[in-house]
Motif scaffolding. Structure first.
Motif, PDB file in Angstrom:
ATOM      1  N   MET A  63      42.546  -6.629  45.484  1.00 59.52           N
ATOM      2  CA  MET A  63      41.744  -7.769  45.928  1.00 59.52           C
ATOM      3  C   MET A  63      40.640  -8.066  44.915  1.00 59.52           C
ATOM      4  N   ASN A  64      40.046  -7.026  44.314  1.00 58.21           N
ATOM      5  CA  ASN A  64      39.043  -7.233  43.270  1.00 58.21           C
ATOM      6  C   ASN A  64      39.645  -8.019  42.108  1.00 58.21           C
ATOM      7  N   GLN A  66      42.316  -9.983  42.242  1.00 57.06           N
ATOM      8  CA  GLN A  66      42.610 -11.343  42.697  1.00 57.06           C
ATOM      9  C   GLN A  66      41.344 -12.201  42.715  1.00 57.06           C
ATOM     10  N   CYS A  67      40.229 -11.625  43.139  1.00 55.60           N
ATOM     11  CA  CYS A  67      38.961 -12.372  43.122  1.00 55.60           C
ATOM     12  C   CYS A  67      38.589 -12.749  41.690  1.00 55.60           C
ATOM     13  N   THR A  70      40.417 -15.778  40.305  1.00 58.49           N
ATOM     14  CA  THR A  70      40.096 -17.124  40.787  1.00 58.49           C
ATOM     15  C   THR A  70      39.309 -17.914  39.743  1.00 58.49           C
ATOM     16  N   TYR A  76      43.679 -18.596  39.918  1.00 56.75           N
ATOM     17  CA  TYR A  76      44.446 -18.091  41.066  1.00 56.75           C
ATOM     18  C   TYR A  76      43.904 -18.749  42.327  1.00 56.75           C
ATOM     19  N   ILE A  80      43.851 -13.810  48.959  1.00 56.48           N
ATOM     20  CA  ILE A  80      43.201 -12.582  48.480  1.00 56.48           C
ATOM     21  C   ILE A  80      43.602 -11.516  49.494  1.00 56.48           C
ATOM     22  N   ASP A  81      44.762 -10.911  49.255  1.00 56.67           N
ATOM     23  CA  ASP A  81      45.358 -10.019  50.247  1.00 56.67           C
ATOM     24  C   ASP A  81      45.620  -8.605  49.737  1.00 56.67           C
ATOM     25  N   SER A  88      49.875 -13.845  41.758  1.00 52.52           N
ATOM     26  CA  SER A  88      48.770 -13.088  41.154  1.00 52.52           C
ATOM     27  C   SER A  88      49.076 -12.796  39.689  1.00 52.52           C
ATOM     28  N   SER A 153      34.823  -5.483  41.057  1.00 54.00           N
ATOM     29  CA  SER A 153      34.211  -5.580  42.381  1.00 54.00           C
ATOM     30  C   SER A 153      32.745  -6.018  42.269  1.00 54.00           C
ATOM     31  N   CYS A 158      34.456 -12.089  46.364  1.00 54.73           N
ATOM     32  CA  CYS A 158      35.043 -13.286  46.990  1.00 54.73           C
ATOM     33  C   CYS A 158      34.279 -13.636  48.246  1.00 54.73           C
TER      34      CYS A 158
END
Length: 158
Positions: A63-64, A66-67, A70, A76, A80-81, A88, A153, A158
């Motif tokens: 998730m970090n 994926q954030c 963005t 992206y 955010i899963d 991704s 992170s 996010c």
């Protein structure tokens, strides 16, 4: 090739049924599947790639990433899963193409050797990757990718 695999499967199943019924020689024609009874489990048109490849990251670490993705130029905009799937990886490939010599004409969402090589170049720059730029996502690549994900992170919540 698909019909050969299907034929081998059919022969194996028929043999197993014959053995269970008391031997192959004792199996009657009733045990053999007819051509009309044989159907593929899925057609080629129904198959889609839903592969998730977190390269050893936890869901939170993914998730970090994926954030982080963005941001421009990765752009992206999917969920955010914590599951690094094709979308991704396409975003990661766009980012790697912009900064780490990933071939921009190969953005496909598949974590292949070119993706891993570009990732290794990036990880060697600031996340302690010391191995070769070989396209193999081994333990050194995965450990450095985890450090990258942990660092993200703090920079891209996010």
């Amino acid at each position: 090739m698909r019909s050969n695999a299907l034929a081998r499967t059919l022969v194996s199943v028929t043999a197993a049924v014959g053995i269970a019924a008391g031997g192959v020689a004792g199996a009657s024609a009733g045990f053999a599947a007819t051509q009309s009874a044989v159907r593929p489990a899925a057609s080629v048109q129904n198959v889609t790639v839903l592969a998730v490849n977190n390269l050893g990251l936890s869901s939170q670490q993914a998730m970090n990433v994926q954030c982080f993705l963005t941001q421009d130029p990765a752009n992206y905009n999917d969920a955010i899963d914590g599951q690094l799937g094709p979308n991704s990886w396409k975003a990661m490939q766009r980012w790697l193409a912009a900064y780490w010599n990933y071939p921009s004409n190969q953005i496909d969402g598949v974590v292949g050797p070119n993706t891993v090589k570009a990732l290794q170049r990036m990880l060697a720059y600031g996340w302690g990757y010391t191995g070769g730029i070989d396209g193999d996502a081994g333990t050194g690549t995965r450990a450095a990718f985890k450090r990258f994900a942990d660092d993200m992170s703090g920079f891209y919540p996010c």
